[in-house]
Design a protein around this motif. Structure first.
Motif, mmCIF file in Angstrom:
data_model
loop_
_atom_site.group_PDB
_atom_site.id
_atom_site.type_symbol
_atom_site.label_atom_id
_atom_site.label_comp_id
_atom_site.label_asym_id
_atom_site.label_seq_id
_atom_site.Cartn_x
_atom_site.Cartn_y
_atom_site.Cartn_z
ATOM 1 N N GLY A 119 0.694 -1.149 -0.079
ATOM 2 C CA GLY A 119 0.217 -0.029 0.066
ATOM 3 C C GLY A 119 0.686 1.302 0.108
ATOM 4 N N VAL A 120 -0.108 2.418 0.199
ATOM 5 C CA VAL A 120 0.548 3.790 0.201
ATOM 6 C C VAL A 120 -0.055 4.387 1.335
ATOM 7 N N LEU A 121 0.932 5.199 1.832
ATOM 8 C CA LEU A 121 0.575 6.134 3.109
ATOM 9 C C LEU A 121 1.123 7.619 2.646
ATOM 10 N N ILE A 130 -3.205 5.792 5.869
ATOM 11 C CA ILE A 130 -2.990 4.683 4.888
ATOM 12 C C ILE A 130 -3.965 5.248 3.857
ATOM 13 N N ALA A 131 -3.496 5.347 2.664
ATOM 14 C CA ALA A 131 -4.300 6.016 1.236
ATOM 15 C C ALA A 131 -4.843 4.853 0.600
ATOM 16 N N HIS A 132 -3.966 3.715 0.376
ATOM 17 C CA HIS A 132 -4.139 2.810 -0.548
ATOM 18 C C HIS A 132 -3.798 1.413 0.090
ATOM 19 N N TYR A 133 -4.679 0.176 0.199
ATOM 20 C CA TYR A 133 -4.115 -1.004 0.666
ATOM 21 C C TYR A 133 -4.502 -2.193 -0.378
ATOM 22 N N VAL A 134 -3.764 -2.867 -0.582
ATOM 23 C CA VAL A 134 -3.966 -4.360 -1.430
ATOM 24 C C VAL A 134 -3.591 -5.267 -0.557
#
Length: 168
Positions: A119-121, A130-134
């Motif tokens: 992901g992206v923080l 957390i902006a994006h989590y996969v």
């Protein structure tokens, strides 16, 4: 004069490395507490760790949720007293040049056995969110053919429905 410049350069790099380590520690704390909040069914703490525009991508091909959708999906699990318990086994954190964005990947011990999260923080008002989590399943290469056979029918149906929605 040369020694003075060398000392200044060394101090500068030490400060940069220290700032990077502090950011990595803060990111690890956010991710660890995020996973802990799910394991202890703390709905508010879990979703407070995510940006308002965050996205969660689950293991099923149909699971691509914005924060509100993910909250609605997750609420019954949290209300039941335990959402999911993901224990990090290994994590790699990378920082952007301005230290306001970071990305990571992690191996997790889950009910699905070893899984992978990535992901992206982003830094918002001094805090990492957390902006994006996969979330994905870690499938041994030797087992891919078996998994493909299991997925074939469902994926074919899903692919057809996606293609039907696309403009010509």
């Amino acid at each position: 004069m040369m020694n003075k410049n060398l000392i200044i350069i060394c101090c500068f790099f030490t400060l940069i490395l220290q700032a990077q380590q502090e950011d990595e520690n803060a990111i690890n704390q956010v991710l660890d507490s995020w996973h802990r909040a799910a394991a202890t069914a703390n709905f508010q703490e879990y979703f407070d760790k995510m940006t308002e525009t965050s996205v969660f991508v689950g293991t099923d091909a149909t699971e691509h949720w914005d924060k509100q959708e993910f909250m609605e999906f997750s609420k019954p699990y949290f209300d039941a007293g335990k959402a999911w318990d993901f224990t990090p086994l290994e994590r790699h954190v990378f920082l952007g040049p301005d230290h306001n964005i970071a990305w990571f990947d992690e191996l997790l011990d889950t009910w699905m056995l070893i899984s992978r999260g990535s992901g992206v923080l982003v830094r918002e008002e001094g805090s990492w969110k957390i902006a994006h989590y996969v979330l994905s399943l870690a499938i041994p290469n030797d087992s891919v053919e078996e998994v493909i056979k299991l997925k074939k029918e469902n994926d074919s149906i899903l692919k057809s429905s996606i293609l039907l929605k696309q403009p010509n």
